[in-house]
Design an enzyme around this catalytic site. Structure first.
Site, mmCIF file in Angstrom:
data_model
loop_
_atom_site.group_PDB
_atom_site.id
_atom_site.type_symbol
_atom_site.label_atom_id
_atom_site.label_comp_id
_atom_site.label_asym_id
_atom_site.label_seq_id
_atom_site.Cartn_x
_atom_site.Cartn_y
_atom_site.Cartn_z
ATOM 1 N N ASN A 121 0.875 -1.168 0.000
ATOM 2 C CA ASN A 121 0.000 0.000 0.000
ATOM 3 C C ASN A 121 0.914 1.221 0.000
ATOM 4 O O ASN A 121 1.393 1.660 1.046
ATOM 5 C CB ASN A 121 -0.869 -0.069 1.267
ATOM 6 C CG ASN A 121 -1.899 1.025 1.327
ATOM 7 O OD1 ASN A 121 -1.820 2.014 0.608
ATOM 8 N ND2 ASN A 121 -2.870 0.842 2.210
ATOM 9 N N ARG A 135 -8.650 18.658 4.443
ATOM 10 C CA ARG A 135 -9.350 18.934 3.173
ATOM 11 C C ARG A 135 -10.705 19.561 3.457
ATOM 12 O O ARG A 135 -11.372 19.177 4.420
ATOM 13 C CB ARG A 135 -9.572 17.635 2.393
ATOM 14 C CG ARG A 135 -8.339 17.132 1.690
ATOM 15 C CD ARG A 135 -8.612 15.795 1.031
ATOM 16 N NE ARG A 135 -7.808 14.765 1.641
ATOM 17 C CZ ARG A 135 -8.001 13.456 1.479
ATOM 18 N NH1 ARG A 135 -8.974 13.025 0.717
ATOM 19 N NH2 ARG A 135 -7.216 12.583 2.054
ATOM 20 N N HIS A 183 -16.468 6.212 6.675
ATOM 21 C CA HIS A 183 -15.010 6.083 6.810
ATOM 22 C C HIS A 183 -14.490 7.459 7.226
ATOM 23 O O HIS A 183 -14.439 8.385 6.413
ATOM 24 C CB HIS A 183 -14.394 5.628 5.478
ATOM 25 C CG HIS A 183 -12.902 5.488 5.543
ATOM 26 N ND1 HIS A 183 -12.258 4.274 5.494
ATOM 27 C CD2 HIS A 183 -11.923 6.423 5.666
ATOM 28 C CE1 HIS A 183 -10.950 4.461 5.586
ATOM 29 N NE2 HIS A 183 -10.729 5.773 5.694
ATOM 30 N N GLU A 218 -7.968 -2.719 5.278
ATOM 31 C CA GLU A 218 -7.853 -2.629 3.824
ATOM 32 C C GLU A 218 -6.846 -3.634 3.261
ATOM 33 O O GLU A 218 -7.059 -4.190 2.189
ATOM 34 C CB GLU A 218 -7.472 -1.193 3.430
ATOM 35 C CG GLU A 218 -8.631 -0.227 3.631
ATOM 36 C CD GLU A 218 -8.203 1.211 3.804
ATOM 37 O OE1 GLU A 218 -7.434 1.483 4.761
ATOM 38 O OE2 GLU A 218 -8.623 2.059 3.021
ATOM 39 N N HIS A 235 -12.041 5.271 -1.207
ATOM 40 C CA HIS A 235 -12.118 4.456 0.021
ATOM 41 C C HIS A 235 -12.903 3.164 -0.214
ATOM 42 O O HIS A 235 -13.408 2.552 0.731
ATOM 43 C CB HIS A 235 -12.831 5.214 1.177
ATOM 44 C CG HIS A 235 -12.014 6.312 1.793
ATOM 45 N ND1 HIS A 235 -12.601 7.451 2.300
ATOM 46 C CD2 HIS A 235 -10.681 6.437 2.007
ATOM 47 C CE1 HIS A 235 -11.656 8.240 2.798
ATOM 48 N NE2 HIS A 235 -10.489 7.642 2.626
ATOM 49 N N LYS A 239 3.133 0.951 3.259
ATOM 50 C CA LYS A 239 2.830 -0.118 4.203
ATOM 51 C C LYS A 239 2.790 -1.439 3.449
ATOM 52 O O LYS A 239 2.365 -1.472 2.290
ATOM 53 C CB LYS A 239 1.476 0.111 4.866
ATOM 54 C CG LYS A 239 1.446 1.336 5.757
ATOM 55 C CD LYS A 239 0.056 1.527 6.332
ATOM 56 C CE LYS A 239 -0.047 2.889 6.995
ATOM 57 N NZ LYS A 239 -1.401 3.343 7.160
ATOM 58 N N ARG A 289 -2.499 -1.704 -3.699
ATOM 59 C CA ARG A 289 -3.609 -0.766 -3.664
ATOM 60 C C ARG A 289 -3.340 0.296 -4.730
ATOM 61 O O ARG A 289 -2.273 0.898 -4.765
ATOM 62 C CB ARG A 289 -3.653 -0.099 -2.294
ATOM 63 C CG ARG A 289 -4.734 0.931 -2.227
ATOM 64 C CD ARG A 289 -4.669 1.661 -0.923
ATOM 65 N NE ARG A 289 -5.824 2.520 -0.782
ATOM 66 C CZ ARG A 289 -6.034 3.255 0.282
ATOM 67 N NH1 ARG A 289 -5.179 3.240 1.271
ATOM 68 N NH2 ARG A 289 -7.095 4.016 0.353
ATOM 69 N N GLY A 329 -11.332 9.091 8.628
ATOM 70 C CA GLY A 329 -9.913 9.075 8.988
ATOM 71 C C GLY A 329 -9.376 10.470 8.737
ATOM 72 O O GLY A 329 -10.061 11.472 8.989
ATOM 73 N N ASN A 330 -8.152 10.586 8.202
ATOM 74 C CA ASN A 330 -7.700 11.907 7.745
ATOM 75 C C ASN A 330 -8.565 12.314 6.569
ATOM 76 O O ASN A 330 -8.996 13.457 6.461
ATOM 77 C CB ASN A 330 -6.226 11.851 7.339
ATOM 78 C CG ASN A 330 -5.333 11.815 8.561
ATOM 79 O OD1 ASN A 330 -5.528 12.582 9.489
ATOM 80 N ND2 ASN A 330 -4.380 10.900 8.568
HETATM 81 P P1 ADP Z 1 -5.818 7.754 7.278
HETATM 82 O O1 ADP Z 1 -7.053 8.352 6.700
HETATM 83 O O2 ADP Z 1 -4.579 8.553 6.987
HETATM 84 O O3 ADP Z 1 -5.647 6.264 7.058
HETATM 85 P P2 ADP Z 1 -6.607 7.100 9.993
HETATM 86 O O4 ADP Z 1 -7.757 6.271 9.574
HETATM 87 O O5 ADP Z 1 -5.511 6.445 10.774
HETATM 88 O O6 ADP Z 1 -5.974 7.951 8.844
HETATM 89 O O7 ADP Z 1 -7.223 8.284 10.883
HETATM 90 C C1 ADP Z 1 -6.379 9.269 11.386
HETATM 91 C C2 ADP Z 1 -7.158 10.185 12.287
HETATM 92 O O8 ADP Z 1 -7.834 9.415 13.294
HETATM 93 C C3 ADP Z 1 -6.253 11.103 13.075
HETATM 94 O O9 ADP Z 1 -5.984 12.260 12.382
HETATM 95 C C4 ADP Z 1 -7.058 11.384 14.315
HETATM 96 O O10 ADP Z 1 -7.784 12.581 14.090
HETATM 97 C C5 ADP Z 1 -8.047 10.244 14.406
HETATM 98 N N1 ADP Z 1 -7.884 9.494 15.656
HETATM 99 C C6 ADP Z 1 -7.009 8.503 15.938
HETATM 100 N N2 ADP Z 1 -7.156 8.083 17.204
HETATM 101 C C7 ADP Z 1 -8.150 8.833 17.752
HETATM 102 C C8 ADP Z 1 -8.772 8.891 19.034
HETATM 103 N N3 ADP Z 1 -8.393 8.087 20.020
HETATM 104 N N4 ADP Z 1 -9.777 9.794 19.209
HETATM 105 C C9 ADP Z 1 -10.144 10.605 18.220
HETATM 106 N N5 ADP Z 1 -9.603 10.612 16.996
HETATM 107 C C10 ADP Z 1 -8.616 9.735 16.761
#
Ligand code: ADP
Length: 406
Positions: free
Chosen positions: A7, A247, A214, A390, A186, A14, A98, A216-217
Protein backbone atom coordinates in the site's frame (compact mmCIF):
# COMPACT_ATOMS: atom_id res chain seq x y z
CA UNK A 1 -0.67 -19.37 -0.57
CA UNK A 2 1.49 -16.41 0.53
CA UNK A 3 0.23 -12.98 -0.53
CA UNK A 4 2.27 -9.83 -0.11
CA UNK A 5 0.24 -6.61 0.03
CA UNK A 6 1.77 -3.24 -0.84
CA UNK A 7 0.00 0.00 0.00
CA UNK A 8 2.20 2.79 -1.36
CA UNK A 9 1.29 6.35 -0.32
CA UNK A 10 3.03 9.65 -1.06
CA UNK A 11 5.17 9.67 2.08
CA UNK A 12 4.61 6.26 3.63
CA UNK A 13 4.52 2.72 2.36
CA UNK A 14 2.83 -0.12 4.20
CA UNK A 15 3.21 -3.78 3.44
CA UNK A 16 2.15 -7.09 4.95
CA UNK A 17 2.35 -10.78 4.25
CA UNK A 18 -0.64 -13.08 4.64
CA UNK A 19 -0.84 -16.83 4.43
CA UNK A 20 -4.19 -17.97 3.02
CA UNK A 21 -5.56 -21.47 2.78
CA UNK A 22 -8.09 -22.98 0.40
CA UNK A 23 -11.03 -21.81 2.47
CA UNK A 24 -11.21 -18.16 3.46
CA UNK A 25 -12.21 -17.30 6.99
CA UNK A 26 -14.57 -14.34 7.33
CA UNK A 27 -12.55 -12.89 10.18
CA UNK A 28 -9.22 -11.41 9.06
CA UNK A 29 -6.21 -13.42 10.19
CA UNK A 30 -3.11 -11.77 11.65
CA UNK A 31 -0.52 -11.01 8.96
CA UNK A 32 2.64 -13.11 9.31
CA UNK A 33 4.74 -9.96 8.90
CA UNK A 34 3.98 -6.27 8.49
CA UNK A 35 6.20 -3.29 7.77
CA UNK A 36 5.98 0.43 7.23
CA UNK A 37 8.42 2.88 5.65
CA UNK A 38 8.01 6.54 6.51
CA UNK A 39 9.84 9.28 4.61
CA UNK A 40 8.20 12.23 6.38
CA UNK A 41 10.71 12.91 9.13
CA UNK A 42 13.96 13.79 7.36
CA UNK A 43 14.73 14.46 3.71
CA UNK A 44 16.19 11.32 2.07
CA UNK A 45 15.94 9.27 5.27
CA UNK A 46 13.57 6.31 5.48
CA UNK A 47 12.29 5.08 8.83
CA UNK A 48 11.46 1.39 8.77
CA UNK A 49 9.28 -0.40 11.33
CA UNK A 50 8.67 -4.15 11.10
CA UNK A 51 6.73 -6.58 13.26
CA UNK A 52 5.91 -10.25 12.97
CA UNK A 53 3.03 -12.42 14.17
CA UNK A 54 5.43 -14.04 16.61
CA UNK A 55 6.10 -10.68 18.27
CA UNK A 56 9.53 -9.82 16.84
CA UNK A 57 10.10 -6.15 16.07
CA UNK A 58 12.66 -4.06 14.25
CA UNK A 59 13.07 -0.31 13.88
CA UNK A 60 15.78 1.39 11.86
CA UNK A 61 16.60 4.44 9.77
CA UNK A 62 18.51 4.36 6.51
CA UNK A 63 19.31 6.63 3.58
CA UNK A 64 17.19 5.67 0.62
CA UNK A 65 18.26 6.61 -2.89
CA UNK A 66 15.03 5.38 -4.45
CA UNK A 67 11.76 3.67 -3.63
CA UNK A 68 13.07 0.40 -5.10
CA UNK A 69 16.06 0.56 -2.71
CA UNK A 70 13.82 1.21 0.27
CA UNK A 71 11.40 -1.57 -0.69
CA UNK A 72 14.33 -3.99 -1.20
CA UNK A 73 15.60 -3.21 2.29
CA UNK A 74 12.12 -3.65 3.73
CA UNK A 75 11.70 -7.04 2.00
CA UNK A 76 15.08 -8.20 3.30
CA UNK A 77 13.54 -8.18 6.77
CA UNK A 78 11.15 -10.90 5.55
CA UNK A 79 13.92 -13.47 5.06
CA UNK A 80 16.85 -12.17 7.12
CA UNK A 81 17.55 -11.15 10.71
CA UNK A 82 15.30 -11.25 13.74
CA UNK A 83 12.05 -10.58 11.82
CA UNK A 84 12.71 -13.44 9.38
CA UNK A 85 9.37 -15.00 8.42
CA UNK A 86 10.12 -16.94 5.22
CA UNK A 87 13.22 -18.62 3.79
CA UNK A 88 13.37 -16.54 0.65
CA UNK A 89 11.23 -14.27 -1.52
CA UNK A 90 10.38 -17.07 -3.98
CA UNK A 91 7.85 -18.27 -1.38
CA UNK A 92 5.65 -15.27 -2.25
CA UNK A 93 2.90 -16.39 -4.65
CA UNK A 94 1.21 -13.07 -5.45
CA UNK A 95 1.71 -9.37 -4.80
CA UNK A 96 -1.39 -7.19 -4.37
CA UNK A 97 -1.19 -3.42 -4.79
CA UNK A 98 -3.61 -0.77 -3.66
CA UNK A 99 -4.20 1.56 -6.61
CA UNK A 100 -6.26 4.64 -5.87
CA UNK A 101 -7.72 5.45 -9.29
CA UNK A 102 -8.91 2.84 -11.77
CA UNK A 103 -11.02 5.25 -13.82
CA UNK A 104 -13.95 3.99 -15.87
CA UNK A 105 -11.88 1.11 -17.32
CA UNK A 106 -11.05 -0.87 -14.19
CA UNK A 107 -14.17 -1.83 -12.33
CA UNK A 108 -12.61 -4.77 -10.53
CA UNK A 109 -9.26 -6.04 -9.33
CA UNK A 110 -7.00 -6.91 -12.25
CA UNK A 111 -3.82 -8.81 -13.04
CA UNK A 112 -1.21 -6.15 -13.86
CA UNK A 113 -0.03 -6.09 -17.48
CA UNK A 114 1.74 -3.37 -19.52
CA UNK A 115 -1.76 -2.11 -20.53
CA UNK A 116 -2.88 -1.86 -16.91
CA UNK A 117 0.30 0.05 -16.00
CA UNK A 118 -0.24 2.38 -18.94
CA UNK A 119 -3.80 3.05 -17.70
CA UNK A 120 -2.63 3.70 -14.13
CA UNK A 121 -0.08 6.18 -15.52
CA UNK A 122 -2.73 7.83 -17.73
CA UNK A 123 -5.11 8.14 -14.78
CA UNK A 124 -2.42 10.04 -12.85
CA UNK A 125 -3.91 13.26 -14.22
CA UNK A 126 -6.96 12.48 -12.09
CA UNK A 127 -5.00 11.31 -9.02
CA UNK A 128 -1.62 13.10 -9.18
CA UNK A 129 -0.75 12.45 -5.53
CA UNK A 130 -1.56 8.74 -5.52
CA UNK A 131 -1.38 6.94 -8.87
CA UNK A 132 2.30 7.80 -9.64
CA UNK A 133 3.47 6.40 -6.28
CA UNK A 134 1.23 3.34 -6.69
CA UNK A 135 2.89 2.75 -10.07
CA UNK A 136 6.36 3.23 -8.60
CA UNK A 137 5.52 0.54 -6.03
CA UNK A 138 4.38 -1.82 -8.80
CA UNK A 139 7.53 -1.24 -10.84
CA UNK A 140 9.77 -1.68 -7.80
CA UNK A 141 8.10 -5.04 -7.04
CA UNK A 142 8.37 -6.12 -10.68
CA UNK A 143 12.13 -5.50 -10.47
CA UNK A 144 12.50 -7.40 -7.23
CA UNK A 145 10.09 -10.28 -8.04
CA UNK A 146 9.92 -10.42 -11.86
CA UNK A 147 8.17 -13.81 -12.00
CA UNK A 148 5.45 -13.22 -9.43
CA UNK A 149 1.96 -12.16 -10.61
CA UNK A 150 0.97 -8.66 -9.46
CA UNK A 151 -2.64 -7.63 -8.90
CA UNK A 152 -4.03 -4.09 -8.82
CA UNK A 153 -6.91 -3.53 -6.37
CA UNK A 154 -8.61 -0.21 -7.07
CA UNK A 155 -10.12 2.15 -4.50
CA UNK A 156 -12.64 3.34 -7.08
CA UNK A 157 -13.83 -0.14 -8.11
CA UNK A 158 -16.38 -0.65 -5.32
CA UNK A 159 -18.32 2.37 -6.62
CA UNK A 160 -18.32 1.17 -10.24
CA UNK A 161 -22.02 0.37 -10.17
CA UNK A 162 -23.24 3.85 -9.21
CA UNK A 163 -26.17 4.88 -11.39
CA UNK A 164 -25.58 7.73 -13.89
CA UNK A 165 -27.77 10.06 -11.79
CA UNK A 166 -25.32 9.53 -8.92
CA UNK A 167 -22.07 9.81 -10.91
CA UNK A 168 -22.70 12.43 -13.62
CA UNK A 169 -21.98 16.06 -12.65
CA UNK A 170 -24.57 18.55 -13.81
CA UNK A 171 -21.92 20.52 -15.76
CA UNK A 172 -21.62 20.44 -19.57
CA UNK A 173 -22.15 16.97 -21.08
CA UNK A 174 -18.58 17.02 -22.49
CA UNK A 175 -17.26 16.62 -18.95
CA UNK A 176 -18.69 13.14 -18.85
CA UNK A 177 -17.17 12.32 -22.25
CA UNK A 178 -13.79 13.48 -20.91
CA UNK A 179 -13.93 11.35 -17.78
CA UNK A 180 -14.94 14.24 -15.49
CA UNK A 181 -17.49 12.40 -13.37
CA UNK A 182 -17.85 11.10 -9.83
CA UNK A 183 -15.78 7.99 -9.09
CA UNK A 184 -15.80 7.68 -5.30
CA UNK A 185 -12.88 6.45 -3.16
CA UNK A 186 -12.12 4.46 0.02
CA UNK A 187 -13.83 1.59 -1.82
CA UNK A 188 -11.56 -1.10 -0.39
CA UNK A 189 -12.48 0.00 3.14
CA UNK A 190 -16.22 0.39 2.44
CA UNK A 191 -16.28 -3.06 0.82
CA UNK A 192 -14.51 -4.68 3.77
CA UNK A 193 -16.81 -2.96 6.29
CA UNK A 194 -19.97 -3.99 4.44
CA UNK A 195 -19.00 -7.65 4.51
CA UNK A 196 -17.87 -7.45 8.12
CA UNK A 197 -21.16 -5.75 9.07
CA UNK A 198 -23.13 -8.67 7.61
CA UNK A 199 -20.93 -11.04 9.59
CA UNK A 200 -21.39 -9.17 12.89
CA UNK A 201 -25.16 -8.95 12.36
CA UNK A 202 -25.39 -12.58 11.23
CA UNK A 203 -27.32 -11.45 8.16
CA UNK A 204 -26.93 -11.86 4.44
CA UNK A 205 -25.13 -8.91 2.81
CA UNK A 206 -27.55 -9.12 -0.09
CA UNK A 207 -30.34 -8.27 2.32
CA UNK A 208 -28.89 -5.17 3.99
CA UNK A 209 -29.05 -1.39 3.61
CA UNK A 210 -25.87 0.08 5.09
CA UNK A 211 -24.21 3.47 5.45
CA UNK A 212 -20.48 3.18 5.96
CA UNK A 213 -18.76 6.24 7.49
CA UNK A 214 -15.01 6.08 6.81
CA UNK A 215 -13.71 8.89 9.03
CA UNK A 216 -9.91 9.07 8.99
CA UNK A 217 -7.70 11.91 7.74
CA UNK A 218 -9.79 11.57 4.59
CA UNK A 219 -13.52 11.07 5.16
CA UNK A 220 -16.21 9.56 2.97
CA UNK A 221 -19.58 7.87 3.23
CA UNK A 222 -20.99 5.07 1.12
CA UNK A 223 -24.62 4.02 0.80
CA UNK A 224 -24.56 0.25 0.26
CA UNK A 225 -27.56 -1.78 -0.84
CA UNK A 226 -27.28 -5.57 -1.30
CA UNK A 227 -23.49 -5.23 -1.02
CA UNK A 228 -23.34 -2.66 -3.85
CA UNK A 229 -22.35 0.99 -3.45
CA UNK A 230 -25.28 3.09 -4.71
CA UNK A 231 -24.04 6.48 -3.54
CA UNK A 232 -20.94 8.01 -2.01
CA UNK A 233 -19.69 11.44 -0.94
CA UNK A 234 -16.28 11.62 -2.64
CA UNK A 235 -16.40 12.34 -6.35
CA UNK A 236 -14.02 13.15 -9.19
CA UNK A 237 -11.28 13.45 -6.58
CA UNK A 238 -11.06 12.61 -2.86
CA UNK A 239 -11.74 16.29 -2.16
CA UNK A 240 -15.52 16.22 -2.54
CA UNK A 241 -18.01 15.59 0.24
CA UNK A 242 -17.43 15.66 3.99
CA UNK A 243 -15.19 18.05 5.90
CA UNK A 244 -11.88 16.22 6.55
CA UNK A 245 -8.66 16.60 8.57
CA UNK A 246 -7.04 19.12 6.24
CA UNK A 247 -9.35 18.93 3.17
CA UNK A 248 -12.34 21.20 2.79
CA UNK A 249 -14.78 18.70 1.30
CA UNK A 250 -17.55 20.27 -0.80
CA UNK A 251 -17.66 24.05 -1.04
CA UNK A 252 -19.39 26.47 -3.39
CA UNK A 253 -17.39 26.37 -6.67
CA UNK A 254 -18.15 30.09 -6.92
CA UNK A 255 -15.48 30.60 -4.22
CA UNK A 256 -12.88 29.08 -6.55
CA UNK A 257 -13.91 31.37 -9.41
CA UNK A 258 -13.76 34.34 -7.06
CA UNK A 259 -10.27 33.43 -5.83
CA UNK A 260 -8.88 32.58 -9.26
CA UNK A 261 -9.97 35.99 -10.56
CA UNK A 262 -7.50 37.58 -8.14
CA UNK A 263 -4.41 38.27 -10.19
CA UNK A 264 -1.84 36.59 -7.93
CA UNK A 265 -3.86 33.44 -7.30
CA UNK A 266 -2.75 30.16 -8.88
CA UNK A 267 -4.13 26.65 -9.23
CA UNK A 268 -1.23 25.39 -7.07
CA UNK A 269 -2.19 27.78 -4.29
CA UNK A 270 -5.78 26.60 -4.50
CA UNK A 271 -4.66 22.97 -4.36
CA UNK A 272 -2.58 23.71 -1.27
CA UNK A 273 -5.41 25.59 0.43
CA UNK A 274 -8.14 23.04 -0.22
CA UNK A 275 -6.13 19.85 0.28
CA UNK A 276 -3.68 20.76 3.01
CA UNK A 277 -4.89 23.86 4.86
CA UNK A 278 -8.64 23.52 5.13
CA UNK A 279 -10.96 21.21 7.04
CA UNK A 280 -10.42 20.75 10.80
CA UNK A 281 -6.93 22.23 10.48
CA UNK A 282 -7.98 25.26 8.44
CA UNK A 283 -10.89 26.23 10.69
CA UNK A 284 -9.34 25.45 14.08
CA UNK A 285 -5.80 26.63 13.34
CA UNK A 286 -4.86 23.87 15.82
CA UNK A 287 -4.52 20.57 14.01
CA UNK A 288 -6.05 18.17 11.53
CA UNK A 289 -5.99 15.54 14.28
CA UNK A 290 -9.32 15.01 16.03
CA UNK A 291 -7.59 14.16 19.31
CA UNK A 292 -5.82 17.51 19.48
CA UNK A 293 -8.98 19.28 18.41
CA UNK A 294 -11.02 17.76 21.22
CA UNK A 295 -8.28 18.63 23.69
CA UNK A 296 -8.26 22.25 22.48
CA UNK A 297 -12.04 22.36 22.94
CA UNK A 298 -11.69 21.27 26.56
CA UNK A 299 -9.31 24.22 27.01
CA UNK A 300 -11.98 26.58 25.70
CA UNK A 301 -10.69 27.06 22.14
CA UNK A 302 -13.63 28.54 20.19
CA UNK A 303 -12.25 27.90 16.72
CA UNK A 304 -11.68 24.24 17.58
CA UNK A 305 -15.30 24.05 18.73
CA UNK A 306 -16.47 25.65 15.47
CA UNK A 307 -14.40 23.14 13.47
CA UNK A 308 -16.02 20.21 15.29
CA UNK A 309 -19.49 21.76 14.88
CA UNK A 310 -19.03 22.07 11.10
CA UNK A 311 -17.61 18.53 10.91
CA UNK A 312 -20.67 17.12 12.68
CA UNK A 313 -23.14 19.28 10.73
CA UNK A 314 -21.72 18.04 7.44
CA UNK A 315 -21.43 14.45 8.60
CA UNK A 316 -25.12 14.45 9.56
CA UNK A 317 -26.06 16.07 6.25
CA UNK A 318 -24.04 13.45 4.37
CA UNK A 319 -25.67 10.59 6.28
CA UNK A 320 -29.06 12.15 5.48
CA UNK A 321 -28.20 12.19 1.78
CA UNK A 322 -27.09 8.54 1.84
CA UNK A 323 -30.27 7.66 3.70
CA UNK A 324 -32.35 9.19 0.92
CA UNK A 325 -30.42 7.16 -1.68
CA UNK A 326 -31.09 3.95 0.26
CA UNK A 327 -34.69 4.63 1.26
CA UNK A 328 -34.10 3.10 4.70
CA UNK A 329 -31.32 1.80 6.88
CA UNK A 330 -30.41 -1.42 8.67
CA UNK A 331 -27.00 -0.39 10.04
CA UNK A 332 -24.78 2.65 10.32
CA UNK A 333 -21.07 1.78 10.35
CA UNK A 334 -18.24 3.87 11.82
CA UNK A 335 -14.69 3.07 10.75
CA UNK A 336 -11.11 4.48 10.39
CA UNK A 337 -9.20 6.62 12.94
CA UNK A 338 -12.01 8.96 14.00
CA UNK A 339 -14.89 6.56 13.36
CA UNK A 340 -13.29 3.80 15.43
CA UNK A 341 -11.98 5.96 18.26
CA UNK A 342 -14.18 8.99 18.81
CA UNK A 343 -17.30 8.41 20.95
CA UNK A 344 -17.97 12.16 20.72
CA UNK A 345 -18.27 12.11 16.93
CA UNK A 346 -20.34 8.91 16.88
CA UNK A 347 -22.77 10.20 19.52
CA UNK A 348 -23.20 13.57 17.83
CA UNK A 349 -23.75 12.01 14.40
CA UNK A 350 -26.31 9.52 15.73
CA UNK A 351 -28.22 12.06 17.79
CA UNK A 352 -29.68 13.60 14.62
CA UNK A 353 -31.30 10.30 13.64
CA UNK A 354 -33.17 9.64 16.88
CA UNK A 355 -36.40 10.64 15.06
CA UNK A 356 -36.22 7.39 13.09
CA UNK A 357 -35.63 5.25 16.13
CA UNK A 358 -31.83 5.06 15.92
CA UNK A 359 -30.50 4.91 19.46
CA UNK A 360 -26.99 4.42 20.76
CA UNK A 361 -26.13 2.50 23.90
CA UNK A 362 -24.17 5.32 25.60
CA UNK A 363 -22.02 2.98 27.65
CA UNK A 364 -21.03 0.74 24.75
CA UNK A 365 -20.20 3.85 22.74
CA UNK A 366 -17.84 5.11 25.47
CA UNK A 367 -15.88 1.83 25.63
CA UNK A 368 -13.42 1.16 22.84
CA UNK A 369 -15.62 -1.09 20.78
CA UNK A 370 -14.04 -3.02 17.94
CA UNK A 371 -16.26 -4.93 15.53
CA UNK A 372 -19.23 -4.45 17.83
CA UNK A 373 -22.82 -3.31 17.72
CA UNK A 374 -23.15 -0.22 19.93
CA UNK A 375 -26.85 0.48 19.34
CA UNK A 376 -29.35 0.26 22.19
CA UNK A 377 -31.19 -3.06 22.30
CA UNK A 378 -34.44 -1.51 21.06
CA UNK A 379 -32.82 0.75 18.42
CA UNK A 380 -34.57 0.58 15.03
CA UNK A 381 -31.14 0.75 13.32
CA UNK A 382 -27.97 -1.07 14.35
CA UNK A 383 -24.80 1.01 14.85
CA UNK A 384 -21.51 -0.80 14.27
CA UNK A 385 -17.90 0.15 14.96
CA UNK A 386 -15.65 -1.78 12.59
CA UNK A 387 -11.87 -1.73 12.49
CA UNK A 388 -11.17 -1.34 8.78
CA UNK A 389 -8.63 -3.77 7.34
CA UNK A 390 -7.85 -2.63 3.82
CA UNK A 391 -4.74 -4.79 3.52
CA UNK A 392 -6.72 -7.90 4.30
CA UNK A 393 -9.34 -6.90 1.72
CA UNK A 394 -6.56 -6.52 -0.89
CA UNK A 395 -5.22 -9.99 0.04
CA UNK A 396 -8.73 -11.44 -0.37
CA UNK A 397 -9.08 -9.89 -3.81
CA UNK A 398 -5.74 -11.45 -4.83
CA UNK A 399 -6.85 -14.81 -3.46
CA UNK A 400 -10.08 -14.67 -5.48
CA UNK A 401 -8.19 -13.89 -8.69
CA UNK A 402 -5.65 -16.64 -8.03
CA UNK A 403 -8.46 -19.11 -7.44
CA UNK A 404 -10.29 -18.13 -10.65
CA UNK A 405 -7.14 -18.34 -12.77
CA UNK A 406 -5.65 -21.36 -11.03
P1 ADP B 1 -5.82 7.75 7.28
O1 ADP B 1 -7.05 8.35 6.70
O2 ADP B 1 -4.58 8.55 6.99
O3 ADP B 1 -5.65 6.26 7.06
P2 ADP B 1 -6.61 7.10 9.99
O4 ADP B 1 -7.76 6.27 9.57
O5 ADP B 1 -5.51 6.44 10.77
O6 ADP B 1 -5.97 7.95 8.84
O7 ADP B 1 -7.22 8.28 10.88
C1 ADP B 1 -6.38 9.27 11.39
C2 ADP B 1 -7.16 10.18 12.29
O8 ADP B 1 -7.83 9.41 13.29
C3 ADP B 1 -6.25 11.10 13.07
O9 ADP B 1 -5.98 12.26 12.38
C4 ADP B 1 -7.06 11.38 14.32
O10 ADP B 1 -7.78 12.58 14.09
C5 ADP B 1 -8.05 10.24 14.41
N1 ADP B 1 -7.88 9.49 15.66
C6 ADP B 1 -7.01 8.50 15.94
N2 ADP B 1 -7.16 8.08 17.20
C7 ADP B 1 -8.15 8.83 17.75
C8 ADP B 1 -8.77 8.89 19.03
N3 ADP B 1 -8.39 8.09 20.02
N4 ADP B 1 -9.78 9.79 19.21
C9 ADP B 1 -10.14 10.61 18.22
N5 ADP B 1 -9.60 10.61 17.00
C10 ADP B 1 -8.62 9.74 16.76
Amino acid sequence: MKILVLNAGSSTLKSCLYELNDVLSDRPPQPLWSAQIDWTHQQGIAELKVKTATGDRLEEEFTSESRTDAISRMLETLWKGKTQTINDLTEIDIVGHRVVHGGQEYQQSTLISPDVKEAIARLSVFAPVHNPVNLEGIEAMENILPNVPQIAVFDTAFHAQLAPAAFVYPGPYEWLENGIRRYGFHGISHQYCARQAADILGRDLSDLRLISCHLGNGCSLAAIRDGVSVDTTMGFTPLEGLMMGSRSGSIDPGILIHLLKQSDFTAEKLDDLLNRNSGLKGISGVSSDMRQLVQAITQGNQRAQLALDIYIHRLRAGIGAMLASLGGLDALIFTAGVGENSPVVRAAACEAFGFMGLQLDGEKNQQSPVDRDIAAVDSAVRVLVIHTQEDWEIARECWKIALCSG
